[in-house]
Structure formats: C-alpha cells, structure tokens
Design an enzyme around this catalytic site. Structure first.
Site, PDB file in Angstrom:
ATOM      1  N   ALA A 137       0.785  -1.237   0.000  1.00  0.00           N
ATOM      2  CA  ALA A 137       0.000   0.000   0.000  1.00  0.00           C
ATOM      3  C   ALA A 137       0.818   1.290   0.000  1.00  0.00           C
ATOM      4  CB  ALA A 137      -0.882   0.014   1.257  1.00  0.00           C
ATOM      5  N   LEU A 166       1.671  -6.235  -4.465  1.00  0.00           N
ATOM      6  CA  LEU A 166       3.070  -6.410  -4.057  1.00  0.00           C
ATOM      7  C   LEU A 166       3.968  -6.470  -5.286  1.00  0.00           C
ATOM      8  CD1 LEU A 166       3.087  -9.200  -1.298  1.00  0.00           C
ATOM      9  CD2 LEU A 166       3.072  -6.721  -1.020  1.00  0.00           C
ATOM     10  N   TYR A 203       0.407  -6.988 -15.941  1.00  0.00           N
ATOM     11  CA  TYR A 203       0.855  -6.176 -17.074  1.00  0.00           C
ATOM     12  C   TYR A 203       0.991  -7.072 -18.300  1.00  0.00           C
ATOM     13  CZ  TYR A 203       3.458  -2.972 -20.003  1.00  0.00           C
ATOM     14  OH  TYR A 203       3.838  -2.184 -21.061  1.00  0.00           O
ATOM     15  N   TYR A 236       9.389  -9.282 -20.901  1.00  0.00           N
ATOM     16  CA  TYR A 236       8.293  -9.145 -19.939  1.00  0.00           C
ATOM     17  C   TYR A 236       7.285 -10.289 -20.082  1.00  0.00           C
ATOM     18  CZ  TYR A 236       5.486  -7.309 -16.296  1.00  0.00           C
ATOM     19  OH  TYR A 236       4.834  -7.212 -15.098  1.00  0.00           O
ATOM     20  N   LEU A 280       4.139   2.172 -16.095  1.00  0.00           N
ATOM     21  CA  LEU A 280       4.413   3.438 -15.425  1.00  0.00           C
ATOM     22  C   LEU A 280       5.718   3.372 -14.670  1.00  0.00           C
ATOM     23  CD1 LEU A 280       0.887   4.339 -14.123  1.00  0.00           C
ATOM     24  CD2 LEU A 280       2.321   5.758 -15.553  1.00  0.00           C
TER      25      LEU A 280
HETATM   26  P1  NAI Z   1       6.015  -0.587  -6.234  1.00  0.00           P
HETATM   27  O1  NAI Z   1       7.428  -1.016  -6.138  1.00  0.00           O
HETATM   28  O2  NAI Z   1       5.722   0.873  -6.374  1.00  0.00           O
HETATM   29  O3  NAI Z   1       5.174  -1.098  -4.943  1.00  0.00           O
HETATM   30  C1  NAI Z   1       5.399  -2.309  -4.330  1.00  0.00           C
HETATM   31  C2  NAI Z   1       4.703  -2.363  -2.979  1.00  0.00           C
HETATM   32  O4  NAI Z   1       4.916  -3.668  -2.431  1.00  0.00           O
HETATM   33  C3  NAI Z   1       5.215  -1.371  -1.932  1.00  0.00           C
HETATM   34  O5  NAI Z   1       4.137  -0.936  -1.128  1.00  0.00           O
HETATM   35  C4  NAI Z   1       6.150  -2.224  -1.066  1.00  0.00           C
HETATM   36  O6  NAI Z   1       6.325  -1.764   0.267  1.00  0.00           O
HETATM   37  C5  NAI Z   1       5.385  -3.522  -1.087  1.00  0.00           C
HETATM   38  N1  NAI Z   1       6.198  -4.697  -0.771  1.00  0.00           N
HETATM   39  C6  NAI Z   1       7.238  -5.231  -1.459  1.00  0.00           C
HETATM   40  N2  NAI Z   1       7.683  -6.346  -0.839  1.00  0.00           N
HETATM   41  C7  NAI Z   1       6.908  -6.521   0.265  1.00  0.00           C
HETATM   42  C8  NAI Z   1       6.865  -7.480   1.291  1.00  0.00           C
HETATM   43  N3  NAI Z   1       7.688  -8.525   1.318  1.00  0.00           N
HETATM   44  N4  NAI Z   1       5.936  -7.323   2.273  1.00  0.00           N
HETATM   45  C9  NAI Z   1       5.072  -6.277   2.285  1.00  0.00           C
HETATM   46  N5  NAI Z   1       5.057  -5.344   1.308  1.00  0.00           N
HETATM   47  C10 NAI Z   1       5.975  -5.468   0.311  1.00  0.00           C
HETATM   48  O7  NAI Z   1       5.383  -1.430  -7.420  1.00  0.00           O
HETATM   49  P2  NAI Z   1       4.223  -1.213  -8.478  1.00  0.00           P
HETATM   50  O8  NAI Z   1       4.837  -0.918  -9.794  1.00  0.00           O
HETATM   51  O9  NAI Z   1       3.151  -0.342  -7.958  1.00  0.00           O
HETATM   52  O10 NAI Z   1       3.693  -2.715  -8.590  1.00  0.00           O
HETATM   53  C11 NAI Z   1       2.552  -3.201  -7.945  1.00  0.00           C
HETATM   54  C12 NAI Z   1       1.907  -4.248  -8.841  1.00  0.00           C
HETATM   55  O11 NAI Z   1       1.485  -3.631 -10.065  1.00  0.00           O
HETATM   56  C13 NAI Z   1       2.867  -5.374  -9.242  1.00  0.00           C
HETATM   57  O12 NAI Z   1       2.161  -6.594  -9.284  1.00  0.00           O
HETATM   58  C14 NAI Z   1       3.280  -4.973 -10.650  1.00  0.00           C
HETATM   59  O13 NAI Z   1       3.683  -6.062 -11.427  1.00  0.00           O
HETATM   60  C15 NAI Z   1       1.970  -4.393 -11.153  1.00  0.00           C
HETATM   61  N6  NAI Z   1       2.081  -3.545 -12.333  1.00  0.00           N
HETATM   62  C16 NAI Z   1       3.060  -2.578 -12.433  1.00  0.00           C
HETATM   63  C17 NAI Z   1       3.181  -1.836 -13.595  1.00  0.00           C
HETATM   64  C18 NAI Z   1       4.219  -0.773 -13.744  1.00  0.00           C
HETATM   65  O14 NAI Z   1       4.474  -0.349 -14.875  1.00  0.00           O
HETATM   66  N7  NAI Z   1       4.813  -0.292 -12.690  1.00  0.00           N
HETATM   67  C19 NAI Z   1       2.250  -2.030 -14.747  1.00  0.00           C
HETATM   68  C20 NAI Z   1       1.216  -2.993 -14.491  1.00  0.00           C
HETATM   69  C21 NAI Z   1       1.162  -3.748 -13.344  1.00  0.00           C
END
Ligand code: NAI
Length: 396
Positions: free
Chosen positions: A48, A138, A224, A234, A272
């Site tokens: 979150a 996550l 994604y 990817y 993003l």
């Molecule tokens: P991010 O790196 O901004 O956020 C990751 C979150 O997971 C953070 O809140 C972090 O504290 C938490 N986290 C990581 N390891 C943890 C653990 N062991 N325990 C508790 N919390 C943990 O990543 P983002 O990009 O927002 O990714 C979130 C989801 O969205 C992923 O499944 C990603 O594949 C997906 N996604 C991302 C895209 C992008 O372009 N960034 C596009 C489409 C999907």
C-alpha cells in the site's frame, strides 16, 4: 537535515519526507476532484505504500470514504538517514486520512510471512470486523516461503533465447544495446513463487477462514501485458509466467469465494515509472517513448489516474465488470491502442543517444523517477531543513 537526491542506478538512496507528503496530497486532490466512487468501505491494501497500491489506498479512502489497512515493507528513518519513500508516503497518508476523519492503520513488515498475515487479520477483527475490498499490489524481488522456509528470488529474464535490444540509461540518456541471457535452472519456478498468485490466494484463504470477508467481497491484483517490443523480457519472460499464474489464480479465488458471492479480478494496468518497473531492462526506453506519444495524444495517466479510472469506470459502475476474453480488467486500454503502439514502435527503431531527448519523454521519465522519492515537487523548499524522523502514526 537538508535532503538531496542520491541516485544509484535505478534506486535513490535518499527520500524527502515533505516531497513524499506533497505527492500524497496531490493524489488525494486528484481523487477528490473526480467525485465520489461507490466503492469498498473497508479496504485492505497489500503493498500500500508506493505505486499502484498507494494509489489504490488513496482512491478508496478519498474516493469512497473507506477505512483502510495498508500492509507494506518499508525502511523507517534513523537519525541522519532518511526512510524509504513508502514510509513517508504512508505517514502522510495516515495524517491526511485522520484529518478527514477516516480510519487508517498500517502494518510494516513482510507480507509473505504468516506473522504479518496474523497481525493483519487480528487488526481487521478488532477494528473493522470484515473487509469488502482487498487490493493485492506487491512487487518484490524475493519471497521467503513460510511453509518451506525457502527463500525464492525472482528474475527478469527471457525464456529460451538471449534477448538483445535497445535500452536507455535514463540518468545519462545513453541509448545502447543490451543482451539478457535466458533463464535457467529454477528461474521460472522461483519467479512464479515470488510474483505469481500463491501468496494472494494464501491471504484470501486466511481472511475467509476467519470470516473476515464481507458478503460479495472483491479482491483485485495487478498485472501487465505490454507490446511485442518488450514481450521477450516481460510477458513471454520469467515475470510473464508469474503474471500468467497470478491471472489463473483469480479464477481459483473466485471459485473459493462462491459461498460469500465474492469475486477476484486481475486488472491489467499501464506501464508506469515505479520502483518496480525501473529495474526492468528495456522498459525505461519503452516508457519514455510511450509517455511522449500518450502525452501528445492527451491520454497520459499516472498511477492515481489509472486506479481512479479502474474504480470508477470498471469496478464500481453498478453494472457487470467488463473483462477481456481471458477474464481480465483492461485499464491498459489507452496504452494498447493500435495507433499509440504503432507510433511507439516507429520511434523505437529511430531511437539513438543523439535524438532521444527530442523523440522521447525521457525528461518526463526522470521527473517521475525523482517524484517517487519525493523530489521535484512544486511547493516544497528543498533547500530548507527537513525532519527525517517522521512517524507513521499507527506504527509509532
Ligand atoms: P512498487 O514497487 O511501487 O510497490 C510495491 C509495494 O509492495 C510497496 O508498497 C512495497 O512496500 C510492497 N512490498 C514489497 N515487498 C513486500 C513485502 N515482502 N511485504 C510487504 N510489502 C511489500 O510497485 P508497483 O509498480 O506499484 O507494482 C505493484 C503491482 O502492479 C505489481 O504486481 C506490478 O507487477 C503491477 N504492475 C506494475 C506496472 C508498472 O508499470 N509499474 C504495470 C502494471 C502492473
């Protein structure tokens, strides 16, 4: 202390508490400007603190007046050393939520562990009774399997053949060719273990077993797809296998929620700049070209615009949720428009170190990257002393 960005590759070693707070405020203002969403009222967001998960927490709280529990894994500050940005984001979020009269509590530790699940379940039981929306967002490079004690590491590799293509160093703007060796050994299984759906299902099973899911509860995880340009590394690579698994898990969870009329969805989101995506080779070049085209066409979105649209135009419309032929919500629809992709593919062929400043939005990429760590926000005096010792109220 005066806090300046200290970049190392695709991470920044410092983050700015006031800038992170400004980032959260800007996202809140955006959600409020779009009006109320008839969404979940008691919401658990796993992951979150940054990226799509933070945007989900903000959209629920400030779009739907929801009580939120956020789970994340962030580094708190110590004297003279800043926290990780997700810590400051969460501190600012809780403060804003409290001012708005909204319940918000957080759990900061490894979401893959049984202990954190236990702690979160107890918190829901004590404070909310049940939850009606669970966002699973996550992004992690490792997962310690609580059942076996094995530490799995995910990898970002192609499968089968070496993948060679262009990439850009987004700090220097240098375009070069990168070759990524294919996966071997247990790479695929390990990546599926970390980024597939197993832990998502464990969370939902645990909530259901203790009657903590409200009737009709919805859960959403993020995936994604992206274009053919990036698919070797990817969608057809190791991470793609994990996403296949995550998407299949949505059906398993939906089946398991039949008795309460619940439903699991995967939402395919737009590419993003986040801490997770900047670590994937080739993707930064794709994103900087994509940003250029989407901004020119007036259809660019960040995490908050994506999730606000996911809630208001897909999940909570009062009608059946629209999905593609594989059952997935598509909020990457603007990214995947053929005319957008054709333009990106053309620019990709032309991209060189010399022309990248004009033909791409590398500036926008860099600016978003700085923003992730709380730098580059208007209204923040970066020359002033900042207090790094900020608490997340519910954790302190
Ligand atoms: P991010 O790196 O901004 O956020 C990751 C979150 O997971 C953070 O809140 C972090 O504290 C938490 N986290 C990581 N390891 C943890 C653990 N062991 N325990 C508790 N919390 C943990 O990543 P983002 O990009 O927002 O990714 C979130 C989801 O969205 C992923 O499944 C990603 O594949 C997906 N996604 C991302 C895209 C992008 O372009 N960034 C596009 C489409 C999907």
């Amino acid at each position: 202390m005066i806090i300046e960005p200290r970049m190392r590759g695709f991470i920044c070693l410092t983050s700015h508490p006031d800038g992170c707070a400004q980032n959260v405020k800007n996202q809140i203002e955006y959600v409020k400007s779009k009006g109320a969403i008839a969404g979940g009222k008691k919401v658990l967001v796993i992951g979150a603190s940054t990226g799509f998960g933070l945007a989900s927490r903000i959209s629920s709280a400030f779009g739907s007046d929801a009580a939120t529990i956020g789970v994340f894994f962030e580094k708190p500050p110590t004297e003279g050393r800043t926290a990780s940005p997700g810590w400051y984001n969460s501190a600012a979020f809780e403060k804003e939520a409290k001012q708005a009269g909204l319940y918000a509590k957080s759990v900061n530790c490894d979401a893959f562990s049984d202990e954190v699940k236990r702690q979160t379940l107890d918190l829901i039981k004590a404070d909310l009774g049940q939850v009606d929306l669970i966002i699973y967002s996550l992004a992690s490079p490792v997962r310690l399997d609580p059942k076996t004690g094995v530490l799995h590491r995910s990898v970002l590799k192609p499968i089968g053949d070496t993948f060679t293509n262009k990439t850009v160093d987004f700090h220097s703007g240098k375009v070069s060719e990168v070759s990524i060796e294919p996966s071997n050994g247990d790479d695929i299984e390990n990546t599926v273990k970390v980024m597939g759906g197993e832990d998502w299902e464990m969370w939902i099973d645990a909530l259901k077993a203790e009657n903590l899911l409200a009737p009709g509860a919805t859960t959403v995880a993020y995936s994604y797809i992206g274009p053919s340009l990036t698919e070797a590394v990817y969608r057809k690579g190791t991470i793609g296998r994990a996403k296949d698994h995550l998407e299949a898990t949505a059906f398993t969870i939906t089946d398991s929620l039949a008795s309460i009329g619940g439903k699991a969805y995967v939402s395919v989101n737009k590419a993003l700049v986040t801490q997770a995506s900047s670590a994937i080779p080739v993707i930064p070049l794709y994103i900087s070209l994509l940003y250029k085209i989407m901004k020119e066409e007036g259809i660019h979105e960040g995490c908050i615009e994506q999730i606000q649209r996911l809630y208001s135009e897909r999940l909570y419309t009062g009608k059946e949720v629209a999905v593609d032929d594989k059952g997935r919500i598509r909020i990457d629809d603007w990214e995947m428009r053929p005319e957008v992709q054709e333009k990106v593919a053309k620019l990709w062929l032309e991209a060189t170190t010399e022309n990248i400043p004009e033909i791409s939005d590398l500036e926008g990429y860099r600016s978003d990257f700085h923003n992730l760590f709380g730098f580059g926000f208007e209204g923040v005096d970066y020359k002033a002393e900042a207090n790094e010792m900020v608490n997340v109220e519910s954790i302190a």
